[in-house]
Design an enzyme around this catalytic site. Structure first.
Site, PDB file in Angstrom:
ATOM      1  CE  LYS A  31       0.879   8.073  18.516  1.00 50.11           C
ATOM      2  NZ  LYS A  31       1.309   8.721  19.778  1.00 50.11           N
ATOM      3  CD  GLU A  49       2.729  20.480  -0.353  1.00 46.20           C
ATOM      4  OE1 GLU A  49       1.589  20.949  -0.575  1.00 46.20           O
ATOM      5  OE2 GLU A  49       3.741  21.189  -0.274  1.00 46.20           O
ATOM      6  CE  LYS A  56      -5.778  -4.707   0.934  1.00 49.77           C
ATOM      7  NZ  LYS A  56      -5.141  -3.599   0.193  1.00 49.77           N
ATOM      8  CB  SER A  60      -9.265  -4.949  -0.927  1.00 51.40           C
ATOM      9  OG  SER A  60      -9.831  -4.125  -1.917  1.00 51.40           O
ATOM     10  CE  LYS A 123       6.057  -2.665  -3.953  1.00 52.95           C
ATOM     11  NZ  LYS A 123       4.605  -2.925  -3.804  1.00 52.95           N
ATOM     12  CD  GLU A 124      11.816  -5.251 -12.857  1.00 52.40           C
ATOM     13  OE1 GLU A 124      12.085  -5.009 -14.042  1.00 52.40           O
ATOM     14  OE2 GLU A 124      12.685  -5.359 -11.961  1.00 52.40           O
ATOM     15  CG  HIS A 131       5.457   1.153   1.907  1.00 56.62           C
ATOM     16  ND1 HIS A 131       4.724   0.135   1.340  1.00 56.62           N
ATOM     17  CD2 HIS A 131       5.315   2.212   1.077  1.00 56.62           C
ATOM     18  CE1 HIS A 131       4.168   0.558   0.226  1.00 56.62           C
ATOM     19  NE2 HIS A 131       4.512   1.816   0.038  1.00 56.62           N
ATOM     20  CD  GLU A 150       1.414  -0.335   3.787  1.00 57.35           C
ATOM     21  OE1 GLU A 150       2.111  -1.292   3.432  1.00 57.35           O
ATOM     22  OE2 GLU A 150       0.499   0.151   3.083  1.00 57.35           O
TER      23      GLU A 150
END
Length: 215
Positions: A31, A49, A56, A60, A123-124, A131, A150
């Site tokens: 797609k 690019e 995974k 993990s 994020k911190e 995402h 994802e």
């Protein structure tokens, strides 16, 4: 318990799941290639690019379930681990990220489950990426199985920072010294400044080119 032991008694089920996730990656990858080719055909410009995909590892998956306080089972893996099948789209400019996300969201045979915009809300650690958790139907000989993938969309600069951040934190097993975390966050801000500057330069080039064609 080792990951191999968890799946040893469920080898056939495990292989079937991995087959489904690999099939989902192929579906989404195709797609994306078509969307990119269409964009080139219409606009003479490709927003992507390059694309990376991965499944995974069992190790993990087990570690993530354990961190989340879940038992290591195939059922929990499917229900609670959303990034078993992952695709990373790397774009030139931040504007391409949102353009790609919009095009993906309009695909009729793909369902967007959730969106997390870590570009507008980093994020911190300084991590930035866009995402999308999507579900794609896999048509088998006797049934249709909706399978989660994802999708991460980043600029080249964001991907560079995230890759190095992952390698650094992997060495410290997530417990890096405070000064390293501080410097990484500072680098993330520099990356954001560079992305903004490159987008500005690209827009200036397009305006200059359009003006030349009019003269």
């Amino acid at each position: 318990m080792q990951a191999e032991e968890v799946f040893q008694d469920n080898a056939e089920s495990w292989e079937t799941l991995i087959f489904l996730y690999n099939s989902a990656l192929k579906e989404v990858g195709t797609k994306l290639e078509i969307l990119n080719d269409e964009f080139v055909h219409i606009h003479r410009y490709n927003p992507i690019e390059y694309i990376k995909s991965r499944i995974k590892s069992p190790e993990s998956i087990c570690k993530k379930l354990k961190r989340n306080g879940r038992d290591t089972s195939l059922e929990n893996m499917v229900q609670y681990i959303n990034d078993i099948a992952g695709i990373r789209i790397v774009c030139s400019f931040t504007s391409d990220i949102y353009r790609m996300a919009e095009m993906i969201g309009k695909q009729n045979d793909l369902t967007v489950i959730s969106v997390k915009d870590y570009i507008k809300h980093p994020k911190e650690s300084g991590y930035k990426s866009y995402h999308m958790l999507v579900s794609v139907p896999i048509f088998l000989s006797d049934r249709v199985v909706d399978t989660k993938v994802e999708i991460q969309i980043r600029t080249i600069a964001m991907d560079f920072w995230a890759s190095l951040e992952h390698k650094i934190y992997y060495k410290f097993e997530g417990n890096a010294p405070e000064y390293i975390s501080r410097d990484l966050k500072e680098c993330s801000e520099i990356v954001s400044m560079m992305d903004a500057k490159m987008l500005q330069l690209n827009q200036a080039i397009l305006e200059a080119k359009a003006k030349q064609e009019m003269d």
